[in-house]
Design an enzyme around this catalytic site. Structure first.
Site, short mmCIF file in Angstrom:
data_model
loop_
_atom_site.label_atom_id
_atom_site.label_comp_id
_atom_site.label_asym_id
_atom_site.label_seq_id
_atom_site.Cartn_x
_atom_site.Cartn_y
_atom_site.Cartn_z
N ARG A 63 0.86 -1.19 0.00
CA ARG A 63 0.00 0.00 0.00
C ARG A 63 0.88 1.23 0.00
O ARG A 63 1.93 1.26 0.62
CB ARG A 63 -0.91 0.01 1.23
CG ARG A 63 -1.89 1.16 1.18
CD ARG A 63 -3.02 0.97 2.11
NE ARG A 63 -4.00 2.03 1.92
CZ ARG A 63 -5.23 1.96 2.32
NH1 ARG A 63 -5.65 0.89 2.96
NH2 ARG A 63 -6.05 2.96 2.13
N ARG A 109 -5.65 -2.41 -4.36
CA ARG A 109 -4.50 -2.57 -3.48
C ARG A 109 -4.29 -4.04 -3.21
O ARG A 109 -5.20 -4.85 -3.39
CB ARG A 109 -4.69 -1.80 -2.19
CG ARG A 109 -5.96 -2.15 -1.44
CD ARG A 109 -6.21 -1.20 -0.32
NE ARG A 109 -6.66 0.05 -0.88
CZ ARG A 109 -7.70 0.72 -0.46
NH1 ARG A 109 -8.40 0.29 0.53
NH2 ARG A 109 -8.06 1.85 -1.03
N ASP A 114 -6.13 -4.88 2.10
CA ASP A 114 -6.93 -3.86 2.77
C ASP A 114 -7.45 -4.46 4.07
O ASP A 114 -8.24 -5.41 4.04
CB ASP A 114 -8.08 -3.41 1.87
CG ASP A 114 -8.91 -2.30 2.49
OD1 ASP A 114 -8.35 -1.49 3.28
OD2 ASP A 114 -10.12 -2.24 2.20
N ASP A 145 -9.45 -3.79 7.57
CA ASP A 145 -10.35 -2.88 8.27
C ASP A 145 -10.69 -3.46 9.63
O ASP A 145 -11.03 -4.63 9.76
CB ASP A 145 -11.66 -2.69 7.49
CG ASP A 145 -11.46 -1.92 6.20
OD1 ASP A 145 -10.68 -0.95 6.22
OD2 ASP A 145 -12.06 -2.30 5.20
#
Length: 107
Positions: A20, A30, A33, A35
């Site tokens: 990233r 990307r 990721d 979260d």
């Protein structure tokens, strides 16, 4: 640092270690990721939105959460993830399970 700030920073560090970039545009492709969806029963807007808004909006977030934490209660909705998934309009976002084919590396 508070524990949640440490977790948020660790997730960002992992993303950057996997390609990233700082100048990546929101929603751009990307390699990774990560979260943070929940942190205990906290409700926060910084250092991250907790619980994540996507939980109740996206089937690809809610369905797996309902499978791994069915009896856990959403801190804002005050319903379990199982209840939220049962009430979710499954016609709005079509999902299907794909077979998992895992190959262990021969290191």
């Amino acid at each position: 640092n508070k524990p949640i700030e440490q977790v948020v920073q660790l997730l960002r560090d992992i993303e950057f270690a996997n390609g990233r970039t700082l100048d990546a545009k929101k929603f751009s492709p990307r390699t990774l990721d990560l979260d943070l969806l929940l942190f205990d029963d906290l409700i926060l807007s910084t250092p991250a939105q907790i619980p994540r808004d996507e939980i109740t909006k996206n089937a690809f977030v809610l369905w797996p959460l309902a499978e791994v934490a069915a009896s856990l209660e959403h801190p804002i909705e005050k319903l379990t993830y199982h209840q939220l998934w049962q009430a979710y309009n499954k016609n709005s976002q079509q999902l299907r399970k794909v077979p998992l084919s895992w190959q262990q590396s021969k290191d």
